[in-house]
Design a protein around this motif. Structure first.
Motif, PDB file in Angstrom:
ATOM      1  N   LEU A   1     159.771  24.388  77.743  1.00  0.00           N
ATOM      2  CA  LEU A   1     158.397  24.535  78.050  1.00  0.00           C
ATOM      3  C   LEU A   1     158.436  24.169  79.542  1.00  0.00           C
ATOM      4  CD1 LEU A   1     155.313  23.466  75.503  1.00  0.00           C
ATOM      5  CD2 LEU A   1     156.814  25.446  75.884  1.00  0.00           C
ATOM      6  N   TYR A   2     159.719  23.839  79.971  1.00  0.00           N
ATOM      7  CA  TYR A   2     159.625  23.588  81.745  1.00  0.00           C
ATOM      8  C   TYR A   2     159.817  24.513  82.332  1.00  0.00           C
ATOM      9  CZ  TYR A   2     164.396  24.976  82.340  1.00  0.00           C
ATOM     10  OH  TYR A   2     165.064  25.798  81.895  1.00  0.00           O
ATOM     11  N   GLN A   3     159.438  25.582  81.533  1.00  0.00           N
ATOM     12  CA  GLN A   3     159.351  27.017  82.271  1.00  0.00           C
ATOM     13  C   GLN A   3     158.753  27.740  82.601  1.00  0.00           C
ATOM     14  OE1 GLN A   3     162.996  29.363  80.739  1.00  0.00           O
ATOM     15  NE2 GLN A   3     162.766  28.015  78.790  1.00  0.00           N
ATOM     16  N   HIS A   4     157.735  26.554  81.737  1.00  0.00           N
ATOM     17  CA  HIS A   4     156.288  27.695  81.828  1.00  0.00           C
ATOM     18  C   HIS A   4     155.689  26.493  82.380  1.00  0.00           C
ATOM     19  CE1 HIS A   4     157.733  30.259  79.177  1.00  0.00           C
ATOM     20  NE2 HIS A   4     158.720  29.781  78.435  1.00  0.00           N
ATOM     21  N   VAL A   5     155.117  25.196  83.384  1.00  0.00           N
ATOM     22  CA  VAL A   5     154.813  24.794  83.991  1.00  0.00           C
ATOM     23  C   VAL A   5     154.793  25.301  85.551  1.00  0.00           C
ATOM     24  CG1 VAL A   5     154.942  22.158  85.624  1.00  0.00           C
ATOM     25  CG2 VAL A   5     156.307  22.760  83.152  1.00  0.00           C
ATOM     26  N   GLU A   6     153.298  25.481  85.469  1.00  0.00           N
ATOM     27  CA  GLU A   6     152.529  25.934  87.010  1.00  0.00           C
ATOM     28  C   GLU A   6     153.200  24.855  88.286  1.00  0.00           C
ATOM     29  OE1 GLU A   6     149.055  28.505  88.333  1.00  0.00           O
ATOM     30  OE2 GLU A   6     148.829  27.139  86.948  1.00  0.00           O
ATOM     31  N   ARG A   7     152.431  23.109  87.560  1.00  0.00           N
ATOM     32  CA  ARG A   7     152.199  22.239  88.780  1.00  0.00           C
ATOM     33  C   ARG A   7     152.831  21.226  87.775  1.00  0.00           C
ATOM     34  NH1 ARG A   7     149.998  19.808  92.473  1.00  0.00           N
ATOM     35  NH2 ARG A   7     149.234  18.374  92.736  1.00  0.00           N
ATOM     36  N   ALA A   8     153.331  20.123  88.774  1.00  0.00           N
ATOM     37  CA  ALA A   8     153.722  18.536  87.624  1.00  0.00           C
ATOM     38  C   ALA A   8     153.383  17.301  88.829  1.00  0.00           C
ATOM     39  CB  ALA A   8     154.943  19.247  87.735  1.00  0.00           C
ATOM     40  N   GLU A   9     152.861  16.712  88.510  1.00  0.00           N
ATOM     41  CA  GLU A   9     152.256  15.772  89.360  1.00  0.00           C
ATOM     42  C   GLU A   9     152.657  13.769  88.848  1.00  0.00           C
ATOM     43  OE1 GLU A   9     148.613  13.803  91.293  1.00  0.00           O
ATOM     44  OE2 GLU A   9     148.522  15.440  89.991  1.00  0.00           O
ATOM     45  N   VAL A  10     153.275  13.194  89.161  1.00  0.00           N
ATOM     46  CA  VAL A  10     152.925  11.993  88.693  1.00  0.00           C
ATOM     47  C   VAL A  10     152.510  11.497  89.699  1.00  0.00           C
ATOM     48  CG1 VAL A  10     155.113  11.738  90.094  1.00  0.00           C
ATOM     49  CG2 VAL A  10     154.880  10.114  88.409  1.00  0.00           C
TER      50      VAL A  10
ATOM     51  N   THR B   1     148.231  22.797  70.383  1.00  0.00           N
ATOM     52  CA  THR B   1     147.622  24.431  70.053  1.00  0.00           C
ATOM     53  C   THR B   1     147.137  24.948  71.332  1.00  0.00           C
ATOM     54  OG1 THR B   1     148.698  24.084  68.207  1.00  0.00           O
ATOM     55  CG2 THR B   1     147.675  26.545  68.266  1.00  0.00           C
ATOM     56  N   ASN B   2     148.269  26.012  71.734  1.00  0.00           N
ATOM     57  CA  ASN B   2     147.586  27.241  73.010  1.00  0.00           C
ATOM     58  C   ASN B   2     146.462  25.887  74.315  1.00  0.00           C
ATOM     59  OD1 ASN B   2     148.226  29.114  71.886  1.00  0.00           O
ATOM     60  ND2 ASN B   2     146.644  29.044  70.235  1.00  0.00           N
ATOM     61  N   VAL B   3     147.345  24.635  73.896  1.00  0.00           N
ATOM     62  CA  VAL B   3     146.847  24.132  75.880  1.00  0.00           C
ATOM     63  C   VAL B   3     147.233  24.402  76.832  1.00  0.00           C
ATOM     64  CG1 VAL B   3     146.609  22.115  74.084  1.00  0.00           C
ATOM     65  CG2 VAL B   3     148.669  21.941  75.506  1.00  0.00           C
ATOM     66  N   THR B   4     146.469  23.920  77.973  1.00  0.00           N
ATOM     67  CA  THR B   4     146.923  24.854  79.057  1.00  0.00           C
ATOM     68  C   THR B   4     147.712  23.237  80.340  1.00  0.00           C
ATOM     69  OG1 THR B   4     144.710  24.453  80.138  1.00  0.00           O
ATOM     70  CG2 THR B   4     145.269  26.626  78.770  1.00  0.00           C
TER      71      THR B   4
ATOM     72  N   SER C   1     150.323  29.307  81.059  1.00  0.00           N
ATOM     73  CA  SER C   1     150.193  30.073  80.303  1.00  0.00           C
ATOM     74  C   SER C   1     149.313  28.951  79.164  1.00  0.00           C
ATOM     75  CB  SER C   1     150.674  31.417  79.881  1.00  0.00           C
ATOM     76  OG  SER C   1     151.355  31.139  79.730  1.00  0.00           O
ATOM     77  N   PRO C   2     149.165  29.169  78.270  1.00  0.00           N
ATOM     78  CA  PRO C   2     148.818  28.449  77.101  1.00  0.00           C
ATOM     79  C   PRO C   2     150.143  28.079  76.766  1.00  0.00           C
ATOM     80  CG  PRO C   2     146.713  29.764  76.880  1.00  0.00           C
ATOM     81  CD  PRO C   2     147.576  30.389  77.892  1.00  0.00           C
ATOM     82  N   VAL C   3     150.468  26.793  76.713  1.00  0.00           N
ATOM     83  CA  VAL C   3     151.394  26.784  75.205  1.00  0.00           C
ATOM     84  C   VAL C   3     151.397  25.742  73.511  1.00  0.00           C
ATOM     85  CG1 VAL C   3     152.741  26.389  77.359  1.00  0.00           C
ATOM     86  CG2 VAL C   3     151.764  24.690  76.774  1.00  0.00           C
TER      87      VAL C   3
ATOM     88  N   HIS D   1     151.880  34.317  76.753  1.00  0.00           N
ATOM     89  CA  HIS D   1     151.807  35.225  78.068  1.00  0.00           C
ATOM     90  C   HIS D   1     150.036  35.241  78.587  1.00  0.00           C
ATOM     91  CE1 HIS D   1     156.363  35.623  78.456  1.00  0.00           C
ATOM     92  NE2 HIS D   1     155.978  36.078  76.830  1.00  0.00           N
ATOM     93  N   ASP D   2     149.225  35.126  77.179  1.00  0.00           N
ATOM     94  CA  ASP D   2     147.965  35.918  77.773  1.00  0.00           C
ATOM     95  C   ASP D   2     147.395  34.787  78.953  1.00  0.00           C
ATOM     96  OD1 ASP D   2     147.833  36.690  75.793  1.00  0.00           O
ATOM     97  OD2 ASP D   2     147.083  35.314  74.360  1.00  0.00           O
ATOM     98  N   LYS D   3     146.777  34.908  79.948  1.00  0.00           N
ATOM     99  CA  LYS D   3     146.204  34.593  81.234  1.00  0.00           C
ATOM    100  C   LYS D   3     145.710  32.800  79.973  1.00  0.00           C
ATOM    101  CE  LYS D   3     142.261  35.180  84.685  1.00  0.00           C
ATOM    102  NZ  LYS D   3     141.445  35.830  85.365  1.00  0.00           N
ATOM    103  N   ARG D   4     145.878  31.876  81.610  1.00  0.00           N
ATOM    104  CA  ARG D   4     145.055  30.540  81.057  1.00  0.00           C
ATOM    105  C   ARG D   4     143.862  30.069  80.731  1.00  0.00           C
ATOM    106  NH1 ARG D   4     144.494  25.642  83.972  1.00  0.00           N
ATOM    107  NH2 ARG D   4     145.732  26.892  86.466  1.00  0.00           N
TER     108      ARG D   4
END
Length: 203
Positions: A23-32, A140-143, A74-76, A172-175
């Motif tokens: 799922l790293y490929q579908h990350v929009e933003r990452a923060e630490v 399931t289906n979390v953003t 998108s939801p994962v 691929h649905d909208k978040r």
């Protein structure tokens, strides 16, 4: 605490096509939060075959706590996760708490926020142990997801994170926000050792 570093999106990785579960490929933003200056949270999100690389590891700053927050394009659906520490085994994460849909989570709000899942973590230097998250419906289906690492194996003031692997599938649905409440499950027996690499395993 409270120092943070964030960065932008990943896209589908043509160089690692077998990582379509990752799922790293579908990350929009990452923060630490609470990491050493200059830390980039996306550096620990990478292809499975590169999980033992140490460059870009996150190291806590001032005490043992690390908080990694991810927002997806998108939801994962998260099924399993892999956590690998870096350097001295005493600094490797010993526990993780996972939160769903808490994009504004901070160290100030952690005490009043119940995790969706919590478990102890083994030392995982070879990168062979993964954790099943429970209950599946909560993931399931979390953003957005947040991973809080409150302790390390040496009970010291420094925690290091080399790799955070997320196995699951995506939409691929909208978040959109998901409004749901789930009970905390503390699953001490949720850690298994992979006999094969994740790429050869089904969900």
């Amino acid at each position: 605490m409270g120092k943070g570093a964030g960065t932008g999106a990943h896209s589908h990785d043509d160089e690692y096509p077998d990582d379509n579960w990752n799922l790293y490929q579908h990350v929009e933003r990452a923060e630490v939060l609470n990491a050493a200056a200059g830390s980039d949270a996306t550096k620990v999100l990478r292809p499975f075959v590169r999980r033992l690389e140490t460059e870009g590891s996150l190291v806590s700053d001032g005490d043992e706590e690390l908080l990694v927050k991810l927002t997806f394009l998108s939801p994962v659906s998260l099924r399993r996760l892999m956590v690998i520490g870096s350097g001295d085994p005493d600094t490797h994460p010993a526990r993780v708490k996972v939160y769903v849909g808490k994009e504004d989570l901070s160290f100030q709000s952690l005490e009043d926020t119940r995790p969706n899942f919590e478990t102890a973590l083994p030392l995982n230097q070879p990168g062979e142990a993964f954790v099943h998250v429970h209950p599946p419906g909560a993931f399931t289906n979390v953003t957005s997801l947040a991973f809080f690492f409150p302790a390390n194996h040496g009970n010291g003031d420094e925690t290091s994170l080399q790799y955070l692997g997320l196995q699951g599938d995506h939409s691929h649905d909208k978040r959109e926000a998901v409004d749901a409440t789930y009970e905390l499950v503390c699953q001490h027996s949720s850690v298994d050792v992979a006999a094969e690499t994740w790429g050869a395993m089904g969900l």
